[in-house]
Design a protein around this motif. Structure first.
Motif, short mmCIF file in Angstrom:
data_model
loop_
_atom_site.label_atom_id
_atom_site.label_comp_id
_atom_site.label_asym_id
_atom_site.label_seq_id
_atom_site.Cartn_x
_atom_site.Cartn_y
_atom_site.Cartn_z
N TRP A 76 -1.73 5.59 8.52
CA TRP A 76 -2.82 4.76 8.02
C TRP A 76 -4.07 4.94 8.88
CZ3 TRP A 76 -3.19 1.91 3.62
CH2 TRP A 76 -2.00 1.74 2.89
N ARG A 84 -9.39 0.92 4.33
CA ARG A 84 -8.09 1.33 4.89
C ARG A 84 -7.40 2.24 3.89
NH1 ARG A 84 -3.89 -0.18 8.34
NH2 ARG A 84 -2.38 -0.82 6.79
N ALA A 85 -6.90 3.41 4.35
CA ALA A 85 -6.23 4.33 3.44
C ALA A 85 -5.12 5.05 4.16
CB ALA A 85 -7.22 5.33 2.87
N LYS A 86 -4.20 5.56 3.37
CA LYS A 86 -3.07 6.30 3.94
C LYS A 86 -3.41 7.78 3.91
CE LYS A 86 1.94 5.78 3.68
NZ LYS A 86 3.05 5.35 2.81
N TYR A 88 -2.41 11.79 4.50
CA TYR A 88 -1.25 12.67 4.56
C TYR A 88 -1.62 13.96 5.24
CZ TYR A 88 0.70 9.47 1.12
OH TYR A 88 1.17 8.35 0.50
#
Lengths: 121, 884
Positions: A76, A84-86, A88
């Motif tokens: 995160w 807020r973001a996930k 990868y």
């Protein structure tokens, strides 16, 4: 609804490539570094000339699968516009997988090309 | 590898479900917000931007669903969800849930009980190495089917046999322990040295006997672990310790471990289990013992791969050889071999089978009730299921839900059942006779728990599957409209009626069984036993050889004891005898009738004993002819004898008891005159035929061990005099132990304990079965009425009287009950063979019992049918017609 027929074809188009979606995601992450889900979806659309513009939701099961197999990692963080973001990113195992899949794909596609380039009588 | 990792990931995802959901939610919201921004920048209105964003991303719930499918273990998660939902649904219907759980729990509890019994008694191997090679050996004679072995014969068998690894002998001979502490009677066995090897008993410390120890002078003994702990405080120097036994110094050679169990025996033995306090060696020399004395019990270990019947043949051949060698003592004697397992457990076979059948019936009845309840409920939920189906729930999913619910119910019932069963076993152990085989091994152990869990899972699955199978998901239209539903009723009435009849049949059969046992038990208690056991206190005293060497010493002591006891307050009369009724004493002797008119093949033989004056009177045994023993029958008077009526009937059949008075017989080398004939007393309550018995008069032939009998005043509790009695004995001889102080009621109760235990269990099951069957009848009938309410409502609206409706419903209920009743009576008759050996005094097809059971069932079913019938007749027809 406008463009109903278009929606139909595009949806089918997305599903047909479902199987290789995993591969495309890996490639994207390998080439462009850590990205969030929205970013990956946008990138795939751009690269594919908007064929993959609908049903971005199908990305998420793919991301889940890739995480399960240990080919991508997630963490995160904060996006460009402070949300807020996930995020990868590809792992070492993922890179290996990508390489192997690329080789396979190239082999297969060259064979198919050869077959398809035979003159029609 | 990757697959494993994937699976592991999924498992973890199930555990972290909630946090992963929150993350996914947040992630998707971010994505959605980004898309909305994108469309907003492209110039769309906020509402339009949101719509397009939604289209592009896909339906939120659908995305989540597809992620979930890939993320966790969807099947497992659906099961968890079903469990949660199912539990909530069940808790919202407390009456339904509690009825099902209690019904199933009760029947499961009963099966825990019976299975614990089976497990402890029958399904557990005996606690010896290679127990199937252990056998018991008896000698037989044309006049007696089973007899103890003659020790000198045993010596010859041991020396010459090849089919047996070992043949060990044992015979009970208690020891009197004195010295520091209270004098105590030790339950002791005299054994051959190989007894321990046969049974695999290795001493914890010390050693077992060797041949050198088998002389009477050796004065050595082995003690049990229990005695070591209780009497000797686990003295570490116990080996070689000297103790006062029978008035002399004996040496303790070792201690046998806890858990070492004796094999038991009916004669001159303690029961099976840890029942022995001490072991001492037996001497088998020809000088001390005569070949025609049979008093040894024999337990043998067969040689490897030799079958019992082969060993038996070999011993029979040896017996024939001995017969040729010693014609005066051994003519006609042969051998019988029986497996130890059969010996210990046998005879309980019918009891176990009966209990198993009873509990199986009970379980079936319970399951039928529960099945019907579940089915009725699932029918009521048709609407809900139709809706679910229309909204996309697959058939498999719905079936899974129903299965999970059934399993939840059966799981709850399993817990309840295990608890009830555990309580029940505790109660049971208190009820059971103390000499029931392997009593100590009965408890709820792992296997019982496993079995119960398996049973409840099976029941749950069965119910679930039955529900699914019968319930076709109805079409939406069908079930959403409730009109015209008379069809639903009659479709099922036939099959439900069969189930109800089945329940009634099983309950009837159980009730008949219980009734027969009850009747038999009552008969035993009112049968004239030949004596009056209430208000009698008894105790045993055994005079040691050392301090009472002469017969006159023995006679003198008991004479003084009789006087002292007679003077105690509360005592009506005192007597004594060498044995008491119902205690299993069985020593016989041959005798000859002088000037006997009847030609006989072998001498008559009868049980012998010696009685004090006052014995027969104290026990209330009737004097049939002649006189009771008197104090004047002492060493100086002519030798006299008392016999019982059976002896007269058996050996002097054409003479009345009065004519027999004065008859002389030859007994033990003496000529004796019969002066009295007394009433018969049977060996065990429940025996039909008494044995012939003759009684020496105590002043003339004395036995060291005597059981004293005191009749107390009516209304007084016999055991309240125990202390006074002990004190009286101690005054005469402070070192003399007093044992087995008990009222005769206790002896009687112990004898009847096994019957009473069986009766209690079967009655309990029968009553439970009848109750459940009644509930079943009521439930099915009430439900059928409910389904037919429109039909009945129409009838009443068209003019049918309330009583007619009532009769209609009642008739239906009674019809099923009658069918079940007849079937049940038939079933009971067929299965009555199981009860034959357990019933005394009545035929298994005893009409009054069957009739009584039938009446009870009929009455119960009438009430159970009556309630719904009456309720049907008082419902307002307009109400039922109005509802839809």
């Amino acid at each position: 609804m406008e463009g109903d027929g278009e929606i139909m074809t595009r949806k089918t188009g997305m599903e047909m490539i479902q199987g290789t979606l995993d591969l495309l995601v890996l490639q994207t992450l390998a080439a462009l570094g850590p990205m969030h889900g929205y970013g990956i979806a946008r990138r795939l659309e751009q690269v594919s000339d908007e064929v993959l513009s609908l049903n971005q939701g199908t990305l998420y099961p793919a991301l889940t699968r890739l995480s399960q197999r240990g080919w991508i990692d997630s963490v995160w963080g904060t996006s460009d516009n402070n949300r807020r973001a996930k995020f990868y990113s590809i792992t070492g195992a993922g890179k290996t997988r990508l390489e192997r899949e690329r080789e396979d794909w190239q082999r297969v596609s060259s064979v198919v090309n050869r077959v398809l380039s035979e003159p029609v009588s | 590898m990757i697959r494993l990792r994937a699976i592991w990931w999924r498992v973890v995802a199930v555990v972290r479900y909630r946090s992963l959901e929150t993350e996914l939610d947040e992630e998707l919201r971010f994505h959605f917000d980004q898309l909305v921004d994108e469309y907003a920048r492209a110039g769309h209105e906020p509402a339009e931007a949101r719509r397009r964003a939604r289209l592009r991303l896909g339906g939120e719930e659908q995305v989540k669903e597809s992620v979930r499918d890939d993320r966790g273990l969807p099947w497992l998660e659906s099961v968890f969800r079903d469990v949660r939902l199912g539990a909530r649904r069940l808790l919202r219907q407390p009456s339904f849930t509690s009825v099902v759980v209690v019904t199933l729990g009760l029947v499961l509890g009963a099966s825990v009980l019976v299975f614990s019994l089976l497990r402890g008694v029958v399904l557990r191997p005996l606690p010896y190495p290679e127990p199937d090679r252990l056998v018991r050996v008896f000698e037989t004679h044309p006049t007696v089917a089973e007899f103890p072995v003659s020790p000198l014969n045993l010596v010859d068998y041991r020396n010459e046999v090849t089919g047996f690894e070992m043949l060990a002998g044992y015979t009970r001979q208690d020891l009197e322990l004195s010295g520091d502490g209270e004098p105590q009677t030790l339950a002791a066995l005299r054994v051959t040295p190989d007894y321990f090897e046969v049974l695999g008993g290795t001493p914890v410390i010390g050693r077992v006997f060797e041949d050198a120890d088998t002389v009477d002078a050796a004065k050595v003994l082995l003690i049990s672990d229990r005695l070591w702990r209780t009497r000797f405080a686990t003295d570490p120097d116990i080996v070689g310790r000297q103790v006062q036994v029978n008035g002399a110094a004996w040496t303790i050679l070792g201690v046998l471990p806890a858990g070492f169990q004796h094999v038991g025996g009916n004669y001159r033995s303690t029961g099976h289990g840890e029942t022995v306090d001490a072991w001492w060696p037996v001497e088998l020399s020809a000088e001390k013992v005569r070949r025609n004395w049979h008093y040894m019990n024999v337990v043998g270990r067969l040689a490897d791969r030799i079958e019992a019947h082969v060993g038996e043949q070999e011993l029979i051949a040896l017996a024939a050889e001995l017969e040729a060698r010693y014609p005066e003592t051994n003519s006609g004697w042969r051998v019988r071999v029986e497996s130890l397992h059969d010996r210990i457990i046998g005879g309980r076979g019918e009891l176990m089978a009966l209990l198993t059948a009873a509990v199986a019936f009970l379980v079936m009845i319970g399951c039928v009730n529960v099945a019907h309840l579940l089915f009725a409920r699932s029918l009521a939920r048709r609407r809900e299921l139709a809706l679910a189906s229309a909204l996309g729930a697959g058939r498999g999913r719905l079936q899974q839900q129903m299965l999970v619910e059934s399993l939840l119910l059966s799981a709850a019932a399993c817990v309840l059942g295990l608890f009830l069963g555990w309580l029940g076993v505790g109660l049971l152990l208190r009820l059971m006779p103390s000499d029931f085989p392997r009593l100590h091994a009965i408890h709820v152990d792992g296997l019982v728990v496993l079995f119960t869990v398996a049973l409840s899972v099976a029941a749950g699955l069965l119910f679930g599957v039955a529900q699914c199978w019968r319930l076709q998901p109805p079409t939406l239209a069908e079930s959403l409209s409730e009109g015209g539903r008379t069809i639903g009723g009659s479709l099922w009435t036939g099959r439900r009626g069969v189930l109800v009849a089945l329940e009634v049949a099983l309950a009837t059969a159980l009730l008949v069984g219980g009734g027969l046992l009850l009747r038999s038990f009552q008969l035993i208690q009112v049968t004239d036993w030949g004596f009056e056991p209430s208000s009698v206190l008894t105790f045993e005293v055994n005079l040691p050889q050392q301090r009472y060497a002469e017969e006159s010493d023995v006679v003198g002591f008991y004479g003084r004891l009789g006087e002292t006891l007679g003077a105690l307050p509360g005592i009506e009369s005192v007597g004594g005898a060498s044995y008491l009724p119902w205690t299993g004493w069985d020593e016989n002797s041959g005798f000859d009738i002088i000037d006997d008119p009847i030609e006989r093949e072998s001498s008559p033989s009868a049980r012998f004993g010696a009685v004090h004056p006052g014995y027969f009177e104290s026990l209330g045994i009737e004097l049939v002819a002649g006189r009771f023993p008197a104090l004047t029958d002492d060493a100086d008077a002519p030798l006299v004898l008392t016999v019982n009526q059976r002896l007269v009937e058996e050996f002097m059949p054409h003479r009345s008891p009065r004519e027999v008075i004065g008859q002389r017989v030859s007994l033990w080398g003496d000529e004796v005159e019969i002066v009295g004939v007394v009433g018969d007393v049977v060996d065990q309550p429940g025996d039909l035929v008494p044995r012939s018995a003759l009684f020496w008069h105590f002043g003339q032939k004395s036995f060291r061990r005597q059981s004293m009998v005191l009749r107390v005043e009516p209304g007084l509790n016999p055991t309240s005099l125990s202390v006074a009695v002990r004190r009286a004995v101690a005054e005469l001889d402070p070192q003399l132990p007093v044992s087995a102080v008990q009222s005769f009621d206790d002896i009687a109760a112990a004898n009847l304990a096994e019957r009473r235990f069986l009766l209690s269990l079967v009655s309990l099951f029968a009553l439970l079965a009848v109750f459940l069957a009644a509930v079943g009848v009521y439930g099915v009938l009430a439900y059928s009425v409910h389904l037919r309410r429109r039909d009945l409502g129409i009838r009443m609206a068209l003019g049918a009287a309330a009583s007619q409706v009532c009769r209609l419903v009642l008739g239906q209920g009674l019809a099923w009950a009658l069918v079940g009743l007849v079937a049940g009576l038939g079933l009971a008759a067929v299965l009555s063979g199981l009860l034959k050996s357990l019933i005394f005094g009545i035929a298994v097809l005893n009409l009054p019992t069957y009739a009584a059971a039938a009446l009870l069932i009929l009455g119960v079913c009438t009430v159970a049918s009556g309630v719904p019938a009456i309720r049907a007749s008082v419902t307002d027809p307009l109400e039922t017609l109005r509802e839809d």
